[in-house]
Design an enzyme around this catalytic site. Structure first.
Site, PDB file in Angstrom:
ATOM      1  N   LYS A   1       0.410  -1.834  -0.229  1.00 37.53           N
ATOM      2  CA  LYS A   1       0.087   0.279   0.176  1.00 37.53           C
ATOM      3  C   LYS A   1       0.906   1.219  -0.421  1.00 37.53           C
ATOM      4  CE  LYS A   1      -3.851   1.711   2.787  1.00 37.53           C
ATOM      5  NZ  LYS A   1      -4.243   1.264   4.084  1.00 37.53           N
ATOM      6  N   SER A   2       2.014   1.668   0.905  1.00 41.47           N
ATOM      7  CA  SER A   2       3.110   1.941   0.721  1.00 41.47           C
ATOM      8  C   SER A   2       3.585   3.165  -0.604  1.00 41.47           C
ATOM      9  CB  SER A   2       3.808   2.554   2.098  1.00 41.47           C
ATOM     10  OG  SER A   2       2.866   1.899   3.073  1.00 41.47           O
TER      11      SER A   2
ATOM     12  N   ARG B   1       2.679   6.310  -2.524  1.00 40.43           N
ATOM     13  CA  ARG B   1       4.239   6.854  -3.787  1.00 40.43           C
ATOM     14  C   ARG B   1       4.071   6.557  -4.866  1.00 40.43           C
ATOM     15  NH1 ARG B   1       3.953   5.708   1.886  1.00 40.43           N
ATOM     16  NH2 ARG B   1       5.257   7.066   3.717  1.00 40.43           N
TER      17      ARG B   1
ATOM     18  N   ARG C   1      -9.442  12.162  11.443  1.00 38.21           N
ATOM     19  CA  ARG C   1      -8.151  12.031  11.873  1.00 38.21           C
ATOM     20  C   ARG C   1      -7.162  13.669  11.917  1.00 38.21           C
ATOM     21  NH1 ARG C   1      -6.233   6.812   8.331  1.00 38.21           N
ATOM     22  NH2 ARG C   1      -3.956   7.385   9.467  1.00 38.21           N
TER      23      ARG C   1
ATOM     24  N   ASP D   1       1.423  -0.524  12.463  1.00 33.68           N
ATOM     25  CA  ASP D   1       0.159  -1.278  11.590  1.00 33.68           C
ATOM     26  C   ASP D   1      -0.239  -2.507  12.015  1.00 33.68           C
ATOM     27  OD1 ASP D   1      -0.658   1.452  10.357  1.00 33.68           O
ATOM     28  OD2 ASP D   1       0.073   0.786   8.545  1.00 33.68           O
TER      29      ASP D   1
ATOM     30  N   ARG E   1      -7.557   2.243  17.852  1.00 34.66           N
ATOM     31  CA  ARG E   1      -6.697   1.196  17.363  1.00 34.66           C
ATOM     32  C   ARG E   1      -6.684  -0.097  18.922  1.00 34.66           C
ATOM     33  NH1 ARG E   1      -3.702   0.882  11.370  1.00 34.66           N
ATOM     34  NH2 ARG E   1      -6.132   1.146  10.318  1.00 34.66           N
TER      35      ARG E   1
END
Length: 439
Positions: A21-22, A26, A122, A319, A350
């Site tokens: 995902k990261s 990017r 957030r 995470d 979380r």
């Protein structure tokens, strides 16, 4: 969409980890900033990434999915981003919105950023405040929350910034903004965070320097620079691989292989912790893809034991604590996880959500302001978990249910597609018994 997980027999098979995902975020953002056409293979086609793809088009790039499954991004180059015609809706993508803010800040434009209910809760001040020090003007809701509007004259000043906590998102936003300043922009990290932005900036032609500094590092980028398009091969996401890994570790008789997992040292804290807990994890077939080390991971069911996770490991696995808590629930003894207050400002709180997940299914936990402790043993199950629209809480609860005495249900599984669109297919293909409404 409620979903129920039932006790499963041994898991077996070989699967490929979904795209990271990261790296996916990017690749689209840097491709949109660059001169020329960037080709991306293995892009994670989750909802968060698709939100970023649309956002890049809003700023003037051309993003296209090709017939062979690859993606091309025709970047804005020297012309730069332009003001979007409407709001930039980032959906549920926290990484996306913060990095996009940094990328857009260096151009002469105005933009309003919005998101879903979870993203709008957030804090964005951690990015908007340093960007304002560089010259951006912004307005936001109470607590620096979305919707937020910022205006830049495209003439930012370089910044030497020390964030209060290590954050790859904050670091990345500042470095991306620094690409369009006249000088050196520096982020002083108190402890190490993910270095994907630094790695990818180098691949796109930026001058990046990294120097050790205490327990952290000093990261600098020299501007102005126009990035040059390149090819990005997205490796598998270790955060997503964590779910089938822990499913196999906690389901008796399981023996699986997960291919193409990124092994960047800033992302492998979970694997280190599981090994300390007695897990059978064997990494083979190491190679390099897109500047990142990848490997295949062989996983077998293991009798785990509790550990105290070092607090300085948190940035490399922030995470993964919800799914680590599931492993801890099946381990002998108590696992203590502290120094993770950052978890309270993720897609949900979380820490509280993970504690509630476990307690709803008969697991003894202790909640702290900065973490929690989990006492392991046989897990009763039988609970229905409130996910708070958080994909990692949802998936963690379903993995817990693969070895409980009674099934485990979640109130909604639709948001799992934000990060792991093939989750149900992959897990059930290994032998899991996860019942969806479509099943």
């Amino acid at each position: 969409m409620s979903v129920t997980s039932h006790r499963a027999d041994a898991l077996s098979g070989t699967v490929r980890a979904p795209g990271d995902k990261s790296i996916s975020h990017r690749s689209l953002i840097l491709g949109a900033m660059a001169e020329g056409t960037t080709t991306v293979t293995g892009l994670l086609e989750g909802a968060d990434i698709l939100s970023t793809a649309v956002a890049m088009q809003d700023f003037g790039a051309k993003v296209t999915r090709q017939k062979d499954g690859s993606w091309t991004v025709i970047g804005c180059g020297e012309a730069g981003f332009t003001s979007p015609k409407g709001d930039v809706d980032c959906g549920n993508a926290g990484t996306g919105v913060r990095l996009i803010m940094g990328a857009a800040a260096g151009y002469k434009l105005s933009a309003t950023f919005t998101g879903d209910a979870s993203l709008s809760s957030r804090p964005m001040g951690r990015v908007l405040d340093p960007l304002s020090e560089m010259g951006v003007s912004y307005t936001a809701q109470d607590g620096g929350r979305l919707p937020a509007t910022f205006t830049s004259d495209g003439a930012l000043s370089p910044l030497d910034y020390t964030p209060p906590h290590a954050s790859a998102q904050v670091k990345s936003a500042i470095l991306l903004a620094g690409l369009n300043t006249d000088g050196i922009t520096t982020v002083n990290e108190p402890t190490l965070s993910r270095d994907h932005t630094e790695n990818m900036l180098k691949a796109f032609g930026a001058q990046v320097t990294v120097k050790p500094q205490g327990e952290g590092q000093k990261v600098s980028v020299t501007g102005p620079v126009t990035l040059k398009a390149t090819t990005v091969n997205v490796p598998g996401d270790p955060s997503s691989a964590a779910f089938p890994i822990i499913a196999a570790l906690t389901t008796p008789g399981s023996d699986i292989i997960i291919e193409n997992v990124m092994m960047n040292p800033t992302r492998t804290g979970l694997f280190e912790t599981l090994t300390e807990m007695g897990a059978y994890l064997r990494s083979d077939n190491f190679r390099t893809s897109g500047g990142e080390i990848i490997a295949d991971i062989h996983v077998k069911y293991s009798k785990l034991h509790g550990v105290t996770v070092p607090e300085n490991r948190a940035p490399s696995m922030i995470d993964e604590y919800p799914i680590l808590a599931v492993a801890a629930a099946y381990a002998s003894g108590t696992t203590i996880m502290r120094g993770i207050a950052e978890m309270r400002v993720k897609e949900s709180d979380r820490i509280s959500a993970t504690v509630a997940l476990l307690e709803a299914n008969g697991v003894e936990t202790t909640e702290y302001e900065d973490g929690f402790a989990v006492k392991g043993g046989p897990v009763a199950g039988g609970g229905t978990v409130t996910t708070h629209h958080d994909h990692r809480i949802a998936m963690s609860a379903l993995i817990l249910g693969l070895n409980t005495a009674q099934p485990v249900s979640i109130d909604d599984g639709a948001m799992i597609a934000t990060s792991f669109p093939t989750f149900f297919e992959l897990m059930n293909g290994l032998g899991a018994k996860i019942e969806t409404p479509e099943a």
